[in-house]
Motif scaffolding. Structure first.
Motif, short mmCIF file in Angstrom:
data_model
loop_
_atom_site.label_atom_id
_atom_site.label_comp_id
_atom_site.label_asym_id
_atom_site.label_seq_id
_atom_site.Cartn_x
_atom_site.Cartn_y
_atom_site.Cartn_z
N ASN A 1 17.37 -15.95 -109.98
CA ASN A 1 16.87 -17.17 -109.99
C ASN A 1 15.95 -17.25 -111.27
OD1 ASN A 1 14.72 -19.22 -108.95
ND2 ASN A 1 16.34 -19.60 -107.85
N ASN A 2 16.16 -18.70 -111.79
CA ASN A 2 15.38 -19.14 -112.72
C ASN A 2 13.83 -18.79 -112.57
OD1 ASN A 2 15.48 -20.39 -115.59
ND2 ASN A 2 14.22 -21.91 -114.60
N GLY A 3 13.42 -18.93 -111.34
CA GLY A 3 11.71 -18.79 -111.26
C GLY A 3 11.31 -17.19 -111.41
N GLN A 4 12.35 -16.30 -111.62
CA GLN A 4 11.95 -15.10 -111.86
C GLN A 4 11.65 -14.78 -113.22
OE1 GLN A 4 15.66 -13.20 -110.05
NE2 GLN A 4 14.32 -12.37 -108.44
N ILE A 5 12.12 -15.63 -114.09
CA ILE A 5 12.00 -15.17 -115.45
C ILE A 5 10.42 -15.36 -115.99
CG2 ILE A 5 12.86 -15.93 -117.70
CD1 ILE A 5 15.30 -16.81 -116.54
N PRO A 6 10.04 -14.35 -116.82
CA PRO A 6 10.68 -13.20 -117.21
C PRO A 6 10.78 -12.24 -116.21
CG PRO A 6 8.39 -12.90 -117.92
CD PRO A 6 8.72 -14.32 -117.29
N ILE A 7 12.04 -11.29 -116.19
CA ILE A 7 12.06 -10.22 -115.17
C ILE A 7 12.81 -8.89 -115.91
CG2 ILE A 7 14.26 -11.08 -114.29
CD1 ILE A 7 13.55 -10.03 -111.61
N TYR A 8 12.11 -7.86 -115.73
CA TYR A 8 12.64 -6.63 -116.51
C TYR A 8 12.32 -5.42 -115.45
CZ TYR A 8 7.71 -7.28 -117.63
OH TYR A 8 6.31 -7.52 -117.69
N TYR A 9 13.26 -4.29 -115.61
CA TYR A 9 13.21 -3.22 -114.84
C TYR A 9 11.99 -2.57 -115.10
CZ TYR A 9 13.67 0.58 -117.98
OH TYR A 9 13.49 1.79 -119.14
N ASN A 10 11.48 -2.52 -116.05
CA ASN A 10 10.22 -1.59 -116.25
C ASN A 10 8.96 -2.14 -116.31
OD1 ASN A 10 11.05 -2.85 -118.71
ND2 ASN A 10 10.39 -1.30 -120.13
N SER A 11 8.77 -2.78 -115.15
CA SER A 11 7.46 -3.51 -114.79
C SER A 11 6.31 -2.85 -114.35
CB SER A 11 7.74 -4.71 -113.92
OG SER A 11 8.39 -4.15 -112.71
N TYR A 12 5.23 -3.20 -114.29
CA TYR A 12 4.17 -2.23 -113.67
C TYR A 12 3.95 -2.66 -112.17
CZ TYR A 12 3.36 -1.78 -118.71
OH TYR A 12 3.36 -1.85 -120.10
N THR A 13 3.58 -1.68 -111.57
CA THR A 13 3.11 -1.95 -110.34
C THR A 13 1.85 -2.94 -110.14
OG1 THR A 13 2.96 -0.87 -108.11
CG2 THR A 13 1.68 0.05 -109.56
N THR A 14 1.50 -3.32 -108.87
CA THR A 14 0.16 -4.14 -108.90
C THR A 14 -0.36 -3.25 -107.71
OG1 THR A 14 0.95 -5.60 -106.79
CG2 THR A 14 1.86 -6.20 -109.09
#
Length: 718
Positions: free
Chosen positions: A552-565
């Motif tokens: 979905n457009n609302g996810q941008i930017p989205i990438y696999y190597n994100s940090y946990t929260t």
């Protein structure tokens, strides 16, 4: 500085030294044409006495054209210092390879080197000395049009591909007649433009910059790239082209780059718009102090000629430094010995060379195509199946993509042309063009579909909708293409979608409507042949996604190597907490397709994964033995991928980070044992004080054929 450069500098007037720092397009020379790749300034007027002192030309090529300009220039030049000819040769000169994002999708560094070698060979024969490539900017936002020119969202993949591109363009040093100098761009951080909008601000911490973005530039510089180009954007609050800390402290001192630093088109003049310079003279001072050697088309450095007698000792010193670097590049390229180096009209038009290069382009194009869906093993198709081909990309040569400089769309064979030779029974109607919502010839299409066994719908964007200055608010297919797909779905016939694109797209609806899907990032000169070979099973789909595809457009930017929260959704679900966790209330966190995704025709899986040692020192190698098993009756290739996760550290770390990959062939009904080896020093990360080091402690090493289905092993560094 070599002796020849010292001698020249001693002979040169200040005006002649300044001239070496000025770059203009070839159309400033009478009767010449040049490709314009930016806005033209009203300042752009050159008197003959200045024109015959300039150091380089951009946007002009062709053996006869280059020879004519060089001869004219040398006839008028007092010191006979030859011109440098530069251009944007991004993914091919005449023979066009897949766009860089597509080359990244091969997950095969050899393909990047081959593409760059061929581009260099054709360019050198046409008189070029320098290419403005590779672009090594890390990109996580598909709204940015120049994502097509990148190799994606992963730092490690970017580093590997950057290194191979430089090696391919330049060959073994010194650069010979079949290679050209590479320009690393854009320094720095241009791929992180806010909101994915071209020429926009970049605002990131220096920690983020060093942790994820700096590595690819460093990799290209370590491969001995001869030039670096400044970026249009700000970095740490200062426009890059006038950013002394970025260019001198980081680029020159820390990365030890001693080559030529060139501005992007009109970038020095744009310091005024950024609000860091009051006028062109002030902008010139900022750029010179930042170490920018060549002014591309802003005519800023020409202002120095207007008051030569008033220049300070510091400015004169900076001019000397920059002029010496430009002259040194000309010396290294052999232009003082032969101003027409590499220029070869016979080679430029050799048909046998052309055929060999097209064979290379086909190999790279085939490896770049990614199959993301194949329900019920619809693909590959057989020669006897009755095929209905339709869609806006089915009968067009617009397969080359942006920055295909001398590529000829009119001479590029279409998918329809190639498929007619591969299927016994094929019918065609375009149905709909790129942006029209009106379906053409629906009655005819209905009859064609009823007579067909399978529908192939070629969807996508025209090449004009990706590349520079093509930012999109919503990176999706036009609504008319989706509506057409819905109507075809009503026939309950198997549908294969081919999506030709210059960027990741939101394909959620397409995914729901089709049975199989191939994604092709503008595949180049031999793209139609490559796609046909994949459809028919003549070749195996081995491409993998170098970027995440949003749901979905609302996810941008989205990438696999994100940090946990602090409140990961996984932790919440384990504890029956569904509200106060990091999530959307109107949709999934998960993308449609993940980085590293891709399917093949052969049934290859990991049957065994064993880590050799769980406890290692900093000087050792992480080794994992992996057995790949092919259960199918056909040989196939897959991409084995290795990821690392640091469990505890001084700073945060991504949930997974690619550190190893390899494309591997596994014979039919057979298996292969692969030893994956990662040096422990690859685990180094940036700390709070911006130093880089390895933390002791616990890690995970993960192995898989994509970035989600992974076998995990615990690891301790002590």
């Amino acid at each position: 500085m070599t002796d020849i450069v010292k001698k020249l500098l001693n002979k040169m007037t200040v005006e002649e030294k300044i001239g070496q720092l000025i770059q203009v397009t070839g159309d400033f020379f009478k009767g010449s044409e040049s490709t314009i790749t930016g806005p033209l300034s009203e300042n752009g007027r050159l008197k003959d006495e200045v024109k015959y002192m300039i150091g380089s030309v951009l946007g002009t090529s062709g053996s006869s054209e280059v020879k004519k300009i060089q001869q004219d220039y040398l006839a008028h030049s007092s010191l006979k210092i030859p011109l440098l000819f530069m251009a944007d040769v991004i993914h091919g000169y005449k023979t066009i390879f897949p766009i860089p994002l597509g080359i990244a999708a091969t997950f095969n560094p050899k393909m990047m080197k081959i593409a760059s070698q061929v581009a260099a060979s054709e360019s050198a024969a046409a008189g070029l000395h320098v290419t403005f490539a590779p672009m090594v900017d890390l990109v996580r936002d598909p709204r940015w049009g120049r994502v097509m020119e990148s190799t994606g969202e992963d730092p490690y993949l970017n580093e590997v591909m950057a290194r191979e591109a430089v090696k391919g363009f330049q060959g073994n040093l010194p650069i010979d007649d079949s290679h050209i100098a590479a320009t690393v761009k854009h320094f720095a951080g241009y791929g992180a433009a806010e909101a994915g909008r071209e020429y926009n601000t970049v605002d990131m911490s220096e920690w983020q910059f060093r942790e994820n973005y700096l590595g690819a530039y460093q990799s290209a510089i370590e491969a001995q790239a001869k030039l670096v180009m400044t970026s249009f954007n700000t970095m740490f609050g200062v426009p890059a082209t006038g950013n002394k800390y970025l260019m001198k402290d980081i680029l020159r001192q820390e990365l030890e780059f001693n080559g030529v630093l060139i501005s992007d088109w009109d970038a020095i003049n744009e310091l005024i718009n950024h609000g860091t310079a009051t006028d062109l003279q002030a902008a010139t001072n900022l750029a010179l102090n930042a170490g920018v050697d060549i002014d591309m088309m802003s005519f800023a450095y020409i202002t120095l000629l207007e008051h030569v007698d008033e220049l300070s000792k510091n400015v004169l010193k900076l001019i000397d430094e920059s002029a010496s670097r430009v002259l040194q590049l000309k010396k290294e390229l052999g232009l003082f010995q032969n101003p027409y180096k590499g220029l070869n009209p016979e080679k430029e038009n050799d048909k046998d060379i052309k055929l060999a290069h097209e064979k290379n382009a086909l190999e790279v194009a085939e490896e770049s195509i990614v199959m993301v869906k194949n329900n019920s093993s619809i693909l590959p198709l057989s020669f006897d199946q009755r095929v209905f081909l339709t869609g806006p990309v089915a009968d067009t040569g617009d397969l080359l993509g942006s920055w295909s400089w001398k590529g000829d769309v009119l001479q590029t064979k279409s998918l329809l042309f190639k498929m007619k030779k591969s299927f016994k029974n094929i019918s065609f109607s375009e149905g709909i063009n790129y942006h029209d919502r009106h379906i053409k010839d629906w009655d005819k299409i209905s009859q064609q579909v009823s007579d067909a066994d399978v529908i192939i719908v070629a969807l996508g964007q025209p090449s004009s909708e990706s590349g520079e200055a093509t930012s999109m608010m919503e990176p999706t297919l036009p609504i008319g293409q989706i509506e057409y797909l819905k109507k075809l779905r009503q026939f309950n016939k198997p549908i294969v979608a081919i999506v030709v694109t210059g960027r990741p797209l939101i394909l959620t609806q397409v995914n729901e409507l089709v049975d199989a899907m191939l994604i092709s990032f503008f595949p180049g000169t031999k793209g139609a042949t490559a796609l046909t070979n994949i459809l028919t099973g003549k070749s195996e789909p081995t491409g993998r996604l170098p970027m995440t595809f949003p749901r979905n457009n609302g996810q941008i930017p989205i990438y696999y190597n994100s940090y946990t929260t602090g409140r990961p959704i996984e932790f919440g679900l384990q504890n029956n907490e569904t509200k106060y966790v990091t999530k959307y209330i109107d949709g999934s966190n998960d993308p449609l397709y993940n980085f590293g995704d891709g399917l093949g025709y052969a049934d290859i899986s990991i049957s065994e994964s064993v880590i050799q040692e769980n406890v290692l020192s900093m000087s050792e190698q992480i080794k994992v033995s992996v057995i790949l098993q092919n259960k199918s009756n056909r040989s196939g290739q897959t991409v084995l991928q290795g990821y690392i996760h640091q469990k505890i550290g001084e700073t945060v770390h991504p949930t997974k980070a690619l550190k190893w990959f390899k494309k591997i062939e596994v014979p039919a009904k057979n298996s292969r044992k692969i030893m994956m080896s990662i040096p422990v020093n690859e685990l180094a990360s940036v700390h709070q004080d911006l130093s880089t080091s390895i933390d002791l402690g616990e890690y995970e090493i993960m192995v898989g054929l994509n970035s989600t289905d992974l076998v995990s092993h615990n690891l301790t560094i002590e």
